[in-house]
Design an enzyme around this catalytic site. Structure first.
Site: not given
Ligand code: VG1
Ligand code: CO
Length: 559
Positions: A356, A375, A23, A377, A388, A289, A287, A115-116, A291-292
């Site tokens: 994580t 998770e 990313r 998150s 997810k 994409d 979110d 993603s988010h 998955d959240r």
């Molecule tokens: C974050 C979350 C983690 C999740 C990841 C991807 O990672 O804490 O639980 O699996 O995002 O989610 P980090 O390393 O920033 O804490 V997604 O929906 O962005 O693919």
């Molecule tokens: Co996501």
């Protein structure tokens, strides 16, 4: 006949996939050959099986997805891939990619999403490789991809290949002496078909539309201008008969309307306000994409993701998929509060605590030892796919409510009455300067692993906490015995309360510090989590010196 051209290139630094793919800012991906290098490295990491293979390609509709889809087509065509399955206009939610990889037994897939993280020309883009099990590539594969990016010299491309990704159907190209097929697919169909197998749609429809026993169940679903819009409209409106107005921000936008497509109380505050002020029984947000998920009840009653997982585990039998197959083990990521552990203990299920990132659940699922996991998150999911799955989580909740007849709040209260309650909060300090954050983590690790730290005590408010265990979490995968080190600093106290600190692996610039705090109360003390956890938060800020290192008086986001 189309020709393959080999282009000379130079490596870029820093193409190391993080928690979930590579990313970076869009402008980084726009540098000459930056994206091409990474895609070629993904294919090279699969060099033994790439020729003649099928791959799935799609993304969350953010800025740059379409351009990168065209690059992937041209590079895959040049590297001997036999077929690509691509979502129309490059659209596929992350769980849909996982579903399609598994259904058509492909070699894997390339997911285009950050993603988010926000989108648009000044924001983020991302590329992630998923393997044949449908899940994010494990560390050994991403390490291999990264290593290839550090000495890449050439990539192969078919510059003149032009493919219409807006037209559903097969397009066949002759690349030198090979046939190369691109099949553009309806992004939603396979996923919807699968959800109908997993859930009892007629039962959920009766809940939503009401019956003689019950008034209609009103919901508001916020797609946050991310990829779930088309999935949600099809499932909740066309299939389940919810009124049109039940869905908001359901058109995928390249910049998510300028918003942060992250379903939490801060970035989905609009939904929270709408549900609070409106006559709704249920609210959900997803979110970018897909998955959240965030789940809220009437009056915007908030379900913490850790509790959401525990509730779904407790009521798994309400989902036909689990009723048929049974529930194997349960799992959560390390920083996630341990509410689900109590459900596992009660039901005699195996329980796993992984680092994580969803990639750590895959092996356990493939080995048939894990059914449901989550998770903190806002990630919840099961072994139906290897990502997810936000829409799945909303459907699972509706299945539970349709069976019990309880409200969201009633469901949680019954759960806490039975199991006690885990209070949890997460503080995010986004985009801090990297160096001081790294120094803070090093200093804290040194402090908590020094002799004498275990057994020492900390007081705040009227509470005293005695340290029982402190370490930098490491995990050995029970299936392949691979080890993931340095997954977060943990301080666990005698009463089971925890402080966890780690640096995010999904940010695109600077460092994001995540501070997780949780504690357990066996007899339910009704109180707000922030208030309950205040003494422990103060202890955490004090031990870590977080305010001093980051220069931040307050976090950017509190969950
Ligand atoms: C974050 C979350 C983690 C999740 C990841 C991807 O990672 O804490 O639980 O699996 O995002 O989610 P980090 O390393 O920033 O804490 V997604 O929906 O962005 O693919
Ligand atoms: Co996501």
């Amino acid at each position: 006949m189309l020709n393959v051209v080999t282009v000379n290139t130079n490596p870029y630094e820093g193409q190391k996939p993080g928690t979930s793919g590579l990313r970076k800012k869009v402008k980084v991906f726009l540098q000459e050959n930056y994206t091409e290098n990474f895609i070629q490295s993904i294919l090279d990491a699969n060099k033994d099986s790439i020729v003649g293979s099928t791959l799935v390609v799609g993304g969350d509709g953010r800025y740059l997805v379409k351009e990168v889809v065209h690059k992937i087509i041209k590079i895959c065509g040049a590297n001997g891939v036999a077929k690509l399955l691509i979502g129309q206009n490059g659209i596929l939610s992350t769980p849909a990619v996982s579903c399609i990889i598994r259904k058509y037994k492909t070699l894997g897939g390339i997911v285009l999403t950050a993603s988010h993280n926000p989108g648009g020309i000044n924001n983020d883009f991302g590329i992630k490789f998923n393997c044949s099990n449908g899940g994010p590539a494990p560390d050994n594969t991403t390490n291999e991809i990264y290593s290839l990016t550090t000495h890449i010299k050439q990539y192969k491309i078919v510059p003149d290949l032009v493919c219409a990704v807006d037209q559903i159907g097969m397009q066949t190209f002759t690349v030198e002496d090979r046939q190369f097929v691109v099949e553009v697919i309806d992004p939603v169909q396979d996923y919807v078909d699968y959800m109908k197998e997993i859930f009892d749609f007629p039962k959920i429809k009766t809940l939503i539309q009401g019956s003689e026993q019950r008034p209609p169940f009103k919901m508001l679903i916020d797609c946050m201008s991310g990829v779930t819009g088309p999935y949600v409209k099809r499932i909740f409106i066309s299939e389940l008969g919810a009124p049109e107005g039940s869905v908001r921000r359901a058109t995928p936008l390249e910049d998510f309307g300028g918003a942060h497509p992250d379903p939490n109380l801060t970035y989905a505050a609009d939904l929270v306000t709408a549900v609070k002020n409106g006559d709704y029984d249920f609210g959900a947000a997803f979110d970018g994409d897909g998955d959240r998920n965030m789940i809220i009840g009437r009056d915007a009653f908030f379900v913490s993701p850790s509790d959401s997982l525990a509730v779904l585990a407790e009521h798994a039998q309400c989902v036909p998929y689990f009723a048929r197959r049974g529930v194997r083990g349960l799992a959560r990521s390390m920083p996630t509060a341990a509410a689900v552990d109590r459900v596992a203990a009660k039901h005699g299920k195996e329980m796993f605590e992984v680092p994580t990132g969803w990639k750590y659940f895959g092996n356990l699922m493939d080995a048939g030892r894990l059914s449901l996991c989550g998770e903190e998150s806002f990630g919840t999911g099961s072994d139906h796919v290897r990502e997810k799955d936000g829409v799945w989580a909303a459907l699972a909740w509706l299945s539970v409510l349709a069976t019990s007849g309880l409200s969201v709040q009633g469901t949680l209260e019954a759960h806490w009455a039975k199991y006690g309650r885990n209070y949890f909060t997460r503080y995010d300090y986004e985009e801090c300067a990297s160096d001081p954050c790294n120094e803070m983590m090093q200093a804290l690790e040194k402090k908590i692993t020094a002799p004498g730290f275990v057994g020492s005590s900390f007081s705040s408010g009227n509470k005293t906490y005695v340290v029982k265990l402190a370490d930098n979490f490491s995990y050995m995968d029970p299936i392949d015995k691979s080890v993931a080190m340095k997954q977060g600093l943990r301080i666990i106290f005698e009463d089971g309360s925890r402080i966890v600190l780690r640096l995010s692996g999904t940010g695109s610039s600077g460092a994001t510090v995540r501070l997780y705090i949780d504690s357990y109360e066996a007899t339910e003390v009704r109180g707000d989590a922030q208030q309950m956890l205040r003494p422990l938060i103060e202890v955490a800020l004090d031990i870590s010196q977080l305010r001093q290192y980051t220069g931040r008086a307050a976090p950017t986001v509190i969950t």
